[in-house]
Write a protein that holds these residues in place. Structure first.
Motif, short mmCIF file in Angstrom:
data_model
loop_
_atom_site.label_atom_id
_atom_site.label_comp_id
_atom_site.label_asym_id
_atom_site.label_seq_id
_atom_site.Cartn_x
_atom_site.Cartn_y
_atom_site.Cartn_z
N VAL A 81 -1.72 -7.12 62.05
CA VAL A 81 -3.03 -6.92 62.68
C VAL A 81 -4.14 -7.09 61.64
O VAL A 81 -3.94 -6.85 60.45
CB VAL A 81 -3.09 -5.51 63.32
N LEU A 82 -5.32 -7.54 62.10
CA LEU A 82 -6.49 -7.65 61.22
C LEU A 82 -7.10 -6.27 61.01
O LEU A 82 -7.13 -5.44 61.94
CB LEU A 82 -7.53 -8.58 61.84
N MET A 83 -7.60 -6.03 59.81
CA MET A 83 -8.27 -4.76 59.50
C MET A 83 -9.66 -5.04 58.93
O MET A 83 -9.87 -6.05 58.25
CB MET A 83 -7.47 -3.95 58.48
N LYS A 84 -10.57 -4.11 59.19
CA LYS A 84 -11.91 -4.16 58.59
C LYS A 84 -12.02 -3.01 57.59
O LYS A 84 -11.15 -2.13 57.53
CB LYS A 84 -12.98 -4.02 59.67
N ALA A 85 -13.13 -3.00 56.84
CA ALA A 85 -13.31 -1.98 55.81
C ALA A 85 -13.26 -0.57 56.40
O ALA A 85 -12.62 0.33 55.85
CB ALA A 85 -14.64 -2.21 55.09
N GLU A 86 -13.92 -0.39 57.57
CA GLU A 86 -13.93 0.95 58.17
C GLU A 86 -12.53 1.38 58.62
O GLU A 86 -12.18 2.56 58.58
CB GLU A 86 -14.92 1.03 59.34
N ASP A 87 -11.71 0.38 59.03
CA ASP A 87 -10.32 0.69 59.40
C ASP A 87 -9.54 1.15 58.17
O ASP A 87 -8.73 2.08 58.25
CB ASP A 87 -9.64 -0.54 60.00
N ALA A 88 -9.79 0.49 57.04
CA ALA A 88 -9.08 0.83 55.80
C ALA A 88 -9.39 2.26 55.38
O ALA A 88 -8.50 3.00 54.94
CB ALA A 88 -9.46 -0.14 54.69
N HIS A 89 -10.65 2.67 55.52
CA HIS A 89 -11.01 4.05 55.16
C HIS A 89 -10.25 5.05 56.04
O HIS A 89 -9.79 6.08 55.56
CB HIS A 89 -12.52 4.26 55.32
N ARG A 90 -10.12 4.72 57.32
CA ARG A 90 -9.44 5.62 58.25
C ARG A 90 -7.94 5.69 57.97
O ARG A 90 -7.32 6.74 58.05
CB ARG A 90 -9.70 5.16 59.70
N GLU B 167 -9.98 -9.46 53.61
CA GLU B 167 -10.66 -10.70 54.02
C GLU B 167 -9.70 -11.89 54.09
O GLU B 167 -10.01 -12.91 54.70
CB GLU B 167 -11.80 -11.02 53.05
N LYS B 168 -8.55 -11.78 53.47
CA LYS B 168 -7.61 -12.91 53.41
C LYS B 168 -6.84 -13.12 54.71
O LYS B 168 -6.25 -14.18 54.91
CB LYS B 168 -6.62 -12.71 52.26
N GLY B 169 -6.82 -12.11 55.58
CA GLY B 169 -6.07 -12.27 56.83
C GLY B 169 -5.42 -10.97 57.25
O GLY B 169 -5.67 -9.90 56.67
N PRO B 170 -4.56 -11.03 58.27
CA PRO B 170 -3.95 -9.80 58.80
C PRO B 170 -2.97 -9.16 57.82
O PRO B 170 -2.39 -9.81 56.96
CB PRO B 170 -3.23 -10.29 60.06
#
Length: 362
Positions: A282-291, A305-308
């Protein structure tokens, strides 16, 4: 029936609508006669529906070899006591009014829909899986979204396990990830109080006992293996009872060897007796990573940024220590998120898969 919409085209200069693209209009050089124009849709390869249909068959073994369906829709209907093999990727497949058939369906970009079928055994990979008015289907399933049964009884599910050389590329052509498989997360659209319309196949179930290898000379050319260790799809426990209260989350980030690294860790851990519970890409964003990654997030955000990402949940007593040790030994040059302790691991697993399920609309 689908709906077709046409947008009004803007007139070309001079107020005229542009003509459809033509080829070959004009005079015949030899006869001087006017040639009929050829439109772009005349130049397309004509599709014969009979090439993409099995209908009214009885006691037969039939199939399609790799490259013969090539992303088209397929229809299987009114077949009895048949062995059917689609060794290619397709757009959608419908299976209607089939009885006592054994069916293999290669990767399906969209949906597979079983209607009014009974006593069938199947191996299926798809984006969406649905049944209606079916009875006693046994399915080894890979499904990217939650499988749905409706007005169906006696349904049994197991994890897809299958291999032939062309299968990995067919998954890619169908837009399916080998790590997104919700085979055991069944939604019963029409539950009956006090009854269970579906269950899981035995853990010891062997695909070949349900859908045997093809026996016809033509289909034998496909080099099939139903050996679980060779399966293109990692074998997961899914919703089965876990053996231990200790799990561990490992997350690989996008790169040239992500899939190979994930497969390697699965092999290493399962060979040591640990169980693979679930996988996800799955793709993740910065806010997802913090969670999900909490205090480790800043270390991994640049990699998103490189992909899922590919996430794996392993289970077993001592699994966190063993997983961390294996990653340090085998993947020392690769950045991998791995749970730090037994205490934090269950929260890691919950954080990631709750996020992933929301992302995929589960």
């Amino acid at each position: 029936m689908g709906c077709f919409f046409s947008r009004r085209r803007k007139p070309a200069q001079g107020g005229q609508l542009p003509l459809p693209q033509q080829a070959g209009a004009g005079q015949d050089a030899a006869t001087g006669e006017q040639k009929a124009p050829q439109y772009s849709w005349d130049l397309r390869t004509k599709i014969d529906p009979k090439d993409y249909t099995f209908s009214g068959l009885k006691n037969e073994t039939v199939g399609r070899l790799p490259g013969k369906v090539a992303g088209q829709q397929f229809v299987i209907q009114d077949c009895e006591n048949c062995k059917i093999y689609i060794f290619d990727h397709s757009a959608t497949i419908t299976i209607d009014d089939c009885v006592n058939c054994q069916i293999f369906l290669g990767p399906i970009k969209g949906s597979v829909f079983f209607r009014d079928c009974k006593d069938c055994k199947c191996v299926v990979a798809c984006q969406q899986f649905r049944t209606r008015d079916c009875r006693k289907l046994e399915v080894f399933l890979c499904c990217a979204t939650q499988p749905i049964i409706e007005s169906s009884t006696g349904m049994k599910f197991g994890c897809f396990q299958y291999y032939y050389p062309e299968l990995a590329l067919q998954f890619k052509d169908a837009g399916l990830s080998i790590f997104n498989n919700t085979w055991s997360n069944i939604h019963d659209f029409t539950p009956v109080s006090g009854e269970n319309n579906w269950g899981l196949l035995p853990e010891t179930a062997v695909v070949q006992d349900y859908v045997p290898l093809p026996s016809s000379e033509e289909l034998k050319a496909v080099r099939v293996s139903t050996d679980a260790t060779k399966s293109i799809i990692p074998i997961t426990r899914g919703r089965r009872q876990k053996n231990s209260d200790e799990s561990c989350l490992a997350v690989f980030f996008a790169g040239d060897y992500t899939t190979a690294n994930a497969r390697k860790l699965i092999d290493e851990m399962t060979s040591k007796g640990f169980q693979l519970i679930q996988t996800k890409e799955v793709l993740m964003k910065a806010e997802d990573a913090h969670r999900v990654f909490q205090q480790s997030a800043l270390e991994f955000i640049p990699l998103l940024e490189k992909g899922p990402v590919v996430a794996l949940e392993f289970n077993g007593d001592g699994v966190v220590e063993q997983c961390r040790s294996t990653i340090n030994e085998v993947f020392s040059g690769t950045k991998v998120f791995v749970s730090e302790s037994k205490a934090s691991a269950s929260q890691d697993v919950d954080n990631f898969y709750n996020f992933a399920d929301m992302q995929m609309g589960m």
